[in-house]
Design an enzyme around this catalytic site. Structure first.
Site, PDB file in Angstrom:
ATOM      1  N   LYS A  88       0.820  -1.221   0.000  1.00 31.61           N
ATOM      2  CA  LYS A  88       0.000   0.000   0.000  1.00 31.61           C
ATOM      3  C   LYS A  88       0.849   1.265   0.000  1.00 31.61           C
ATOM      4  O   LYS A  88       0.478   2.260  -0.615  1.00 31.61           O
ATOM      5  CB  LYS A  88      -0.962   0.003   1.197  1.00 31.61           C
ATOM      6  CG  LYS A  88      -2.100  -0.985   1.003  1.00 31.61           C
ATOM      7  CD  LYS A  88      -3.289  -0.671   1.885  1.00 31.61           C
ATOM      8  CE  LYS A  88      -4.454  -1.583   1.534  1.00 31.61           C
ATOM      9  NZ  LYS A  88      -5.572  -1.469   2.441  1.00 31.61           N
ATOM     10  N   LYS A 125      -5.632 -10.116  -5.872  1.00 30.01           N
ATOM     11  CA  LYS A 125      -6.836 -10.436  -5.091  1.00 30.01           C
ATOM     12  C   LYS A 125      -7.954  -9.447  -5.408  1.00 30.01           C
ATOM     13  O   LYS A 125      -7.694  -8.292  -5.772  1.00 30.01           O
ATOM     14  CB  LYS A 125      -6.534 -10.492  -3.595  1.00 30.01           C
ATOM     15  CG  LYS A 125      -6.378  -9.177  -2.920  1.00 30.01           C
ATOM     16  CD  LYS A 125      -6.452  -9.332  -1.395  1.00 30.01           C
ATOM     17  CE  LYS A 125      -6.513  -7.946  -0.782  1.00 30.01           C
ATOM     18  NZ  LYS A 125      -7.188  -7.838   0.469  1.00 30.01           N
ATOM     19  N   LYS A 137     -11.395  -3.877  -2.678  1.00 30.67           N
ATOM     20  CA  LYS A 137     -12.262  -2.692  -2.734  1.00 30.67           C
ATOM     21  C   LYS A 137     -11.591  -1.575  -3.520  1.00 30.67           C
ATOM     22  O   LYS A 137     -12.261  -0.763  -4.146  1.00 30.67           O
ATOM     23  CB  LYS A 137     -12.498  -2.135  -1.327  1.00 30.67           C
ATOM     24  CG  LYS A 137     -13.188  -3.041  -0.378  1.00 30.67           C
ATOM     25  CD  LYS A 137     -13.511  -2.266   0.901  1.00 30.67           C
ATOM     26  CE  LYS A 137     -13.764  -3.196   2.061  1.00 30.67           C
ATOM     27  NZ  LYS A 137     -12.526  -3.595   2.757  1.00 30.67           N
TER      28      LYS A 137
HETATM   29  N1  AQP Z   1     -10.128 -11.121  -2.160  1.00 24.50           N
HETATM   30  C1  AQP Z   1     -10.376 -11.615  -0.943  1.00 24.50           C
HETATM   31  N2  AQP Z   1     -10.601 -12.936  -0.771  1.00 24.50           N
HETATM   32  C2  AQP Z   1     -10.862 -13.443   0.476  1.00 24.50           C
HETATM   33  N3  AQP Z   1     -10.923 -12.671   1.583  1.00 24.50           N
HETATM   34  C3  AQP Z   1     -10.712 -11.349   1.434  1.00 24.50           C
HETATM   35  N4  AQP Z   1     -10.707 -10.325   2.309  1.00 24.50           N
HETATM   36  C4  AQP Z   1     -10.449  -9.164   1.672  1.00 24.50           C
HETATM   37  N5  AQP Z   1     -10.272  -9.398   0.362  1.00 24.50           N
HETATM   38  C5  AQP Z   1     -10.428 -10.750   0.184  1.00 24.50           C
HETATM   39  C6  AQP Z   1     -10.958 -10.505   3.744  1.00 24.50           C
HETATM   40  O1  AQP Z   1     -11.993  -9.607   4.108  1.00 24.50           O
HETATM   41  C7  AQP Z   1     -11.739  -9.169   5.440  1.00 24.50           C
HETATM   42  C8  AQP Z   1     -11.799  -7.680   5.483  1.00 24.50           C
HETATM   43  O2  AQP Z   1     -10.799  -7.107   4.704  1.00 24.50           O
HETATM   44  P1  AQP Z   1     -10.540  -5.542   4.859  1.00 24.50           P
HETATM   45  O3  AQP Z   1     -11.571  -4.792   4.169  1.00 24.50           O
HETATM   46  O4  AQP Z   1     -10.409  -5.179   6.276  1.00 24.50           O
HETATM   47  O5  AQP Z   1      -9.141  -5.325   4.257  1.00 24.50           O
HETATM   48  P2  AQP Z   1      -8.510  -5.736   2.923  1.00 24.50           P
HETATM   49  O6  AQP Z   1      -8.025  -7.142   3.031  1.00 24.50           O
HETATM   50  O7  AQP Z   1      -7.471  -4.722   2.673  1.00 24.50           O
HETATM   51  O8  AQP Z   1      -9.708  -5.661   1.862  1.00 24.50           O
HETATM   52  P3  AQP Z   1      -9.659  -5.038   0.447  1.00 24.50           P
HETATM   53  O9  AQP Z   1     -10.956  -5.274  -0.190  1.00 24.50           O
HETATM   54  O10 AQP Z   1      -8.478  -5.526  -0.317  1.00 24.50           O
HETATM   55  O11 AQP Z   1      -9.544  -3.512   0.744  1.00 24.50           O
HETATM   56  P4  AQP Z   1      -8.549  -2.461   0.150  1.00 24.50           P
HETATM   57  O12 AQP Z   1      -8.788  -2.467  -1.314  1.00 24.50           O
HETATM   58  O13 AQP Z   1      -8.973  -1.182   0.825  1.00 24.50           O
HETATM   59  O14 AQP Z   1      -7.175  -2.922   0.514  1.00 24.50           O
HETATM   60  C9  AQP Z   1     -10.395  -9.728   5.871  1.00 24.50           C
HETATM   61  O15 AQP Z   1     -10.609 -10.887   6.647  1.00 24.50           O
HETATM   62  C10 AQP Z   1      -9.753 -10.075   4.570  1.00 24.50           C
HETATM   63  O16 AQP Z   1      -8.835 -11.159   4.714  1.00 24.50           O
END
Ligand code: AQP
Length: 342
Positions: A120, A203, A206
């Protein structure tokens, strides 16, 4: 749950950032499994981690909306705010208070090694917020302020849970106590790493600039079907065995999604759909996704019509959460040597 005896009562905590649309990866990797935990005989606490979200810029109005929408997503997917404790992180100040102490326990080198920090902050680390760097210590506090023993997460969060264990162990060692538990990450099932629909090596996220790369939990049936139809694939039919997916990331991702939605193993999924071309498999997957996700989207929309009700649920959740967290924080303060009010 682990078979290892522990003096800590099993308690589950997990959180999701309200930093954009709740997507299929969050649902299969996290929320759906939270619902499974809730059905067991164990206390469950689920959290909208809004303080994590602001480690990168969030428009205030969007953050408030995303927080309520995420709460609606939890409830629509099956989290019962009576059985589980549902909270917004910023309404339980004990998280941030414990985080300060854990900032003083964690080491700079540990934080620098975090993959998510590297990804990030990237080459722009000098411009990244201090909060983004310290984020894993706040995450450790989110967990440890409840003495949570189990944290269901997607694969990408494993390293942060391991860090939580390191921070807890160092605290216990430095202060000569057995106060914080050795928290277990729980990473199980076919949906622990849902990949982008546009690139099987990234992956689903968001923050992906392309909306076509993810299925949002608020997408309608047409959008879900269109995104699956246009998902990137290779030209070959699906293999007859799960091993045949190993070198085919996009095919593997779609079969994983199918298996996770059907609540079967990848092997069982391949037994059903192996040999099919994507022209046959994608409509099957789209129908399944619409069948499973559309009712959740409908319920989310209904809940979002009454934001005051969501706020009341979160307010009640915060009271219940503070009743657990405040004594644990108070004891932490005593261990550290902070003089408590008489
Ligand atoms: N692609 C994924 N597959 C399985 N699990 C996922 N999680 C996130 N993406 C996937 C799980 O969702 C929970 C919450 O995640 P988060 O929103 O706190 O953080 P993140 O992992 O950073 O999610 P994003 O969507 O990728 O957000 P951004 O884009 O802001 O970085 C966690 O349990 C995570 O493992």
């Amino acid at each position: 749950m682990s078979d290892r005896p522990s003096r800590f009562t099993p308690r589950v905590f997990s959180g999701i950032q309200p930093s954009g649309n709740l997507h299929l990866g969050n649902y299969l990797g996290a929320v759906k499994r939270f619902v499974d935990w809730q059905a067991r005989d164990v206390e469950t606490i689920f959290c909208m981690v809004d303080q994590h979200a602001i480690t990168v810029w969030q428009d205030p109005a969007d953050l408030a909306r995303s927080t309520r929408e995420l709460a609606a997503g939890f409830i629509a997917a099956g989290i019962d705010p009576e059985r589980s404790i549902l909270i917004a992180q910023s309404q339980v100040p004990e998280h941030a208070q414990l985080a300060w102490i854990l900032n003083c326990v964690a080491r700079m080198g540990w934080m620098r090694r975090m993959t998510q920090w590297k990804e990030k902050a990237g080459k722009n680390a000098e411009e990244a917020s201090l909060g983004l760097f310290a984020y894993p210590a706040l995450m450790a506090a989110d967990i440890l302020v409840y003495h949570a023993t189990h944290v269901p997460v997607g694969e990408d969060q494993k390293q942060h849970i391991e860090l939580t264990r390191d921070i807890a162990a160092k605290f216990n060692h430095d202060y000569g106590v057995d106060f914080f538990p050795e928290t277990q990450p729980v990473i199980e099932g076919a949906g622990t790493r849902v990949m982008s629909l546009r690139d099987g090596s990234r992956k689903m996220s968001k923050s992906d600039a392309s909306d076509a790369a993810r299925i949002n939990m608020t997408d309608d049936a047409d959008a879900i079907a269109r995104k699956i139809r246009r998902a990137r694939t290779d030209p070959k039919p699906l293999p007859e065995t799960a091993e045949g997916l190993e070198t085919r990331p996009e095919a593997r991702n779609l079969v994983n999604i199918y298996a996770a939605l059907r609540e079967i193993t990848v092997e069982a999924a391949i037994a059903e759909v192996g040999g099919q071309g994507f022209g046959q498999f994608k409509p099957l997957l789209a129908d399944l996704a619409v069948e499973k996700l559309s009712p959740i989207a409908g319920e989310m929309a209904r809940l979002m019509d009454d934001p005051a009700q969501i706020d009341a649920i979160l307010g009640r959740g915060a009271e219940r959460a503070r009743a657990i967290a405040a004594p644990i924080l108070d004891e932490t303060y005593r261990i550290v040597g902070f003089v408590r009010p008489a």
